[in-house]
Design a protein around this motif. Structure first.
Motif, PDB file in Angstrom:
ATOM      1  N   LEU A 137       0.834  -1.196   0.000  1.00  0.00           N
ATOM      2  CA  LEU A 137       0.000   0.000   0.000  1.00  0.00           C
ATOM      3  C   LEU A 137       0.872   1.250   0.000  1.00  0.00           C
ATOM      4  N   THR A 138       0.370   2.284  -0.651  1.00  0.00           N
ATOM      5  CA  THR A 138       1.062   3.572  -0.590  1.00  0.00           C
ATOM      6  C   THR A 138       0.771   4.197   0.774  1.00  0.00           C
ATOM      7  N   GLU A 139       1.540   5.178   1.137  1.00  0.00           N
ATOM      8  CA  GLU A 139       1.310   5.846   2.422  1.00  0.00           C
ATOM      9  C   GLU A 139      -0.061   6.518   2.442  1.00  0.00           C
ATOM     10  N   GLN A 140      -0.474   7.071   1.317  1.00  0.00           N
ATOM     11  CA  GLN A 140      -1.796   7.695   1.242  1.00  0.00           C
ATOM     12  C   GLN A 140      -2.902   6.653   1.463  1.00  0.00           C
ATOM     13  N   GLN A 141      -2.765   5.467   0.845  1.00  0.00           N
ATOM     14  CA  GLN A 141      -3.747   4.404   1.049  1.00  0.00           C
ATOM     15  C   GLN A 141      -3.774   3.969   2.514  1.00  0.00           C
ATOM     16  N   ARG A 142      -2.584   3.827   3.102  1.00  0.00           N
ATOM     17  CA  ARG A 142      -2.508   3.441   4.514  1.00  0.00           C
ATOM     18  C   ARG A 142      -3.235   4.456   5.395  1.00  0.00           C
ATOM     19  N   GLN A 143      -3.010   5.726   5.134  1.00  0.00           N
ATOM     20  CA  GLN A 143      -3.640   6.763   5.942  1.00  0.00           C
ATOM     21  C   GLN A 143      -5.154   6.744   5.763  1.00  0.00           C
ATOM     22  N   GLN A 144      -5.617   6.592   4.530  1.00  0.00           N
ATOM     23  CA  GLN A 144      -7.054   6.543   4.281  1.00  0.00           C
ATOM     24  C   GLN A 144      -7.682   5.331   4.981  1.00  0.00           C
ATOM     25  N   MET A 145      -6.980   4.195   4.961  1.00  0.00           N
ATOM     26  CA  MET A 145      -7.496   3.002   5.623  1.00  0.00           C
ATOM     27  C   MET A 145      -7.472   3.157   7.138  1.00  0.00           C
ATOM     28  N   ARG A 146      -6.426   3.770   7.666  1.00  0.00           N
ATOM     29  CA  ARG A 146      -6.379   4.042   9.106  1.00  0.00           C
ATOM     30  C   ARG A 146      -7.553   4.931   9.507  1.00  0.00           C
ATOM     31  N   ASP A 147      -7.812   5.950   8.699  1.00  0.00           N
ATOM     32  CA  ASP A 147      -8.926   6.860   8.988  1.00  0.00           C
ATOM     33  C   ASP A 147     -10.261   6.115   8.975  1.00  0.00           C
ATOM     34  N   LEU A 148     -10.447   5.238   7.972  1.00  0.00           N
ATOM     35  CA  LEU A 148     -11.683   4.452   7.900  1.00  0.00           C
ATOM     36  C   LEU A 148     -11.828   3.543   9.121  1.00  0.00           C
ATOM     37  N   MET A 149     -10.736   2.860   9.499  1.00  0.00           N
ATOM     38  CA  MET A 149     -10.791   1.957  10.646  1.00  0.00           C
ATOM     39  C   MET A 149     -11.046   2.737  11.943  1.00  0.00           C
ATOM     40  N   HIS A 150     -10.413   3.884  12.070  1.00  0.00           N
ATOM     41  CA  HIS A 150     -10.618   4.705  13.264  1.00  0.00           C
ATOM     42  C   HIS A 150     -12.072   5.151  13.361  1.00  0.00           C
ATOM     43  N   GLN A 151     -12.632   5.617  12.263  1.00  0.00           N
ATOM     44  CA  GLN A 151     -14.025   6.062  12.258  1.00  0.00           C
ATOM     45  C   GLN A 151     -14.965   4.895  12.544  1.00  0.00           C
ATOM     46  N   ALA A 152     -14.689   3.734  11.954  1.00  0.00           N
ATOM     47  CA  ALA A 152     -15.537   2.562  12.179  1.00  0.00           C
ATOM     48  C   ALA A 152     -15.498   2.140  13.646  1.00  0.00           C
ATOM     49  N   ARG A 153     -14.308   2.168  14.237  1.00  0.00           N
ATOM     50  CA  ARG A 153     -14.160   1.800  15.647  1.00  0.00           C
ATOM     51  C   ARG A 153     -14.923   2.773  16.528  1.00  0.00           C
ATOM     52  N   LYS A 154     -14.847   4.051  16.169  1.00  0.00           N
ATOM     53  CA  LYS A 154     -15.520   5.094  16.951  1.00  0.00           C
ATOM     54  C   LYS A 154     -17.044   4.964  16.846  1.00  0.00           C
ATOM     55  N   ASP A 155     -17.530   4.609  15.658  1.00  0.00           N
ATOM     56  CA  ASP A 155     -18.971   4.547  15.413  1.00  0.00           C
ATOM     57  C   ASP A 155     -19.609   3.212  15.799  1.00  0.00           C
ATOM     58  N   SER A 156     -18.793   2.169  15.977  1.00  0.00           N
ATOM     59  CA  SER A 156     -19.374   0.850  16.215  1.00  0.00           C
ATOM     60  C   SER A 156     -19.952   0.757  17.628  1.00  0.00           C
ATOM     61  N   MET A 210     -18.688  -3.907   9.145  1.00  0.00           N
ATOM     62  CA  MET A 210     -17.288  -4.199   8.828  1.00  0.00           C
ATOM     63  C   MET A 210     -17.138  -4.493   7.339  1.00  0.00           C
ATOM     64  N   ALA A 211     -18.091  -5.192   6.748  1.00  0.00           N
ATOM     65  CA  ALA A 211     -18.037  -5.457   5.308  1.00  0.00           C
ATOM     66  C   ALA A 211     -18.115  -4.149   4.524  1.00  0.00           C
ATOM     67  N   ARG A 212     -18.929  -3.207   4.995  1.00  0.00           N
ATOM     68  CA  ARG A 212     -19.030  -1.896   4.337  1.00  0.00           C
ATOM     69  C   ARG A 212     -17.679  -1.173   4.382  1.00  0.00           C
ATOM     70  N   ILE A 213     -17.022  -1.207   5.532  1.00  0.00           N
ATOM     71  CA  ILE A 213     -15.716  -0.547   5.681  1.00  0.00           C
ATOM     72  C   ILE A 213     -14.686  -1.239   4.791  1.00  0.00           C
ATOM     73  N   ARG A 214     -14.691  -2.561   4.769  1.00  0.00           N
ATOM     74  CA  ARG A 214     -13.742  -3.287   3.917  1.00  0.00           C
ATOM     75  C   ARG A 214     -13.982  -2.987   2.447  1.00  0.00           C
ATOM     76  N   ASN A 215     -15.251  -2.791   2.067  1.00  0.00           N
ATOM     77  CA  ASN A 215     -15.557  -2.426   0.688  1.00  0.00           C
ATOM     78  C   ASN A 215     -14.969  -1.060   0.357  1.00  0.00           C
ATOM     79  N   LEU A 216     -15.112  -0.119   1.285  1.00  0.00           N
ATOM     80  CA  LEU A 216     -14.515   1.200   1.076  1.00  0.00           C
ATOM     81  C   LEU A 216     -12.999   1.093   0.954  1.00  0.00           C
ATOM     82  N   MET A 217     -12.400   0.252   1.786  1.00  0.00           N
ATOM     83  CA  MET A 217     -10.950   0.064   1.738  1.00  0.00           C
ATOM     84  C   MET A 217     -10.534  -0.599   0.418  1.00  0.00           C
TER      85      MET A 217
END
Length: 170
Positions: free
Chosen positions: A52-71, A114-121
């Motif tokens: 993964l590029t650093e930008q992809q990693r950051q976007q995925m970290r952001d998605l995971m952080h938001q998902a964790r916060k919202d779950s 989680m499937a929705r987040i993985r789809n976004l990723m």
């Protein structure tokens, strides 16, 4: 009766594993993902082996952080209630069924999210990365199918992580 017991055990197992996963995630330092770019790959096996590029990693970290916060949080009171029902002098099948169905529905909701987040990723990946990911998925599916049927696949069919584990135990 056997099906109800199996459903209860599956629900309790999935809840207890969710609690363990949640606790292990809480124990990680907040900046672990920020300082260790490979941590994303190790924690999310879906993307294991994808560069993964650093930008992809950051976007995925952001998605995971938001998902964790919202779950929604695991309801420990439900687990305690299930324990009380299981250890009660008289078994109340209706109460156990009702609670088990509620727990199962909440688990379904978590899996859908989680499937929705993985789809976004997944959609953050390049076409080449998606192809590698799909190939790795096919390898895992072949391996699982072979394990289910009792046939051991040849070493060239095993995903890299399994080959590494197998060679480290020899």
């Amino acid at each position: 009766m056997c099906k109800v017991a199996a459903m209860i055990m599956a629900s309790m197992l999935s809840l207890s594993s969710s609690v363990v996963l949640a606790e292990s995630a809480k124990s990680l330092p907040a900046d672990t993902l920020a300082h260790d770019g490979n941590m994303l790959d190790r924690r999310n096996t879906m993307f294991d082996g994808i560069n993964l590029t650093e930008q992809q990693r950051q976007q995925m970290r952001d998605l995971m952080h938001q998902a964790r916060k919202d779950s929604p949080q695991i309801d420990l009171k439900q687990m305690d209630t299930m324990h009380e029902l299981v250890t009660a002098k008289n078994f109340d099948q209706a109460a156990v069924r009702s609670l088990a169905e509620k727990i199962a529905q909440e688990q379904v909701n978590r899996q859908v999210e989680m499937a929705r987040i993985r789809n976004l990723m997944f959609n953050l990946l390049t076409p080449e990365q998606k192809e590698v990911l799909n190939q790795k998925h096919e390898q895992r599916m072949q391996l699982l199918a072979a394990q289910i049927s009792g046939v051991q696949p040849s070493s060239d069919q095993q995903p890299t992580s399994i080959q590494k584990r197998a060679s480290s135990t020899e």
